[in-house]
Design an enzyme around this catalytic site. Sequence first.
Site, PDB file in Angstrom:
ATOM      1  CB  SER A 112     -77.867-108.332  95.046  1.00  0.00           C
ATOM      2  OG  SER A 112     -78.214-107.011  94.699  1.00  0.00           O
TER       3      SER A 112
ATOM      4  CE1 TYR B  48     -81.100-108.024  99.258  1.00  0.00           C
ATOM      5  CE2 TYR B  48     -80.171-106.397  97.759  1.00  0.00           C
ATOM      6  CZ  TYR B  48     -80.769-107.629  97.984  1.00  0.00           C
ATOM      7  OH  TYR B  48     -81.018-108.468  96.921  1.00  0.00           O
TER       8      TYR B  48
END
Length: 321
Positions: free
Chosen positions: A125, A150
């Site tokens: 990501s 995350y």
Amino acid sequence: MTILVTGAAGFIGSYVCRALQRRGQAVIGLDNYNDYYDPQIKRDRVRALCPDTDIRALDLGDRDGLAALFDEAAPTRVIHLAAQAGVRYSLTHPHAYVDSNLAGFVNLLELCRHRGVQHLAYASSSSVYGDSAVPPFSEDQRIDKPRSLYAATKAANELMAHTYAHLYGLRATGLRFFTVYGPWGRPDMAPLLFSRAVLAGRPIEVFNHGRMRRDFTFVDDIVAGVLGALDHPPQDDPPHRVFNLGNHTPVELERFIAVIEAAAGRPAQKVYKPMQPGDMIETMADTARAKAAFGFEPATSIDTGLPQVVAWCREYFGDNA
């Protein structure tokens, strides 16, 4: 040759399964159909995009189930897209990220190692850049100051994959996605949240008072990048590489909203809010490495992509979106 796609009922996963099948490749998928967002959207997405894909209902935490699937399918390559997603959700549900993104990733790495998988392409990501980021974000920048759990789990995935490449020769490629959007997208992300709200005449929350820039990347461009990376396994020592997959064209949040307004044919009701914990003010991908390695060159602007999202929202959710 069989390719295993994890998160096959997810947004990117369903498009990847469709693209692989159109290339004539054997595909098997897995997905746990969790309720982070409405599982019915996932089922409808599969029916619309990849109805012929064999997708098993299976969780990454189920080691015995994963092992049985690997033994049955004997995948030669794996595209790992399954994960607990969402920056803000990680603030309130940390254990979901540890279970799926850390423990689940180790389960997958172990099976790839022991079952002779030739190449693992996995989702990372843009959030890994965190507070160390200097636009445009290049793969050589440090990723040791994440802004959310995350992001920390995705950075950890890259370190874990590098370790397995170093210790066991597992060829692995990490793909740092930059705000992927398109029809059938995730309903918790701004493209769908804003499109649905504007269509229904509901207010939208605009964080950091609109002073944000995002590298929005259309799903078709992302899929081309995933397949390009899959087709070019790393030859490095150790055989692990990381690529940015983004549009390299950050868009001001206010302009992003304006394109949605034009496509919806009505103005947005904007409620300005302060910055959300865990968010990044700007993302911008340096994609030179991906272009050199496998010709990655995104071609879809928000002026082309966002109207497709608005049209899909109108069709799927109806007038009240």
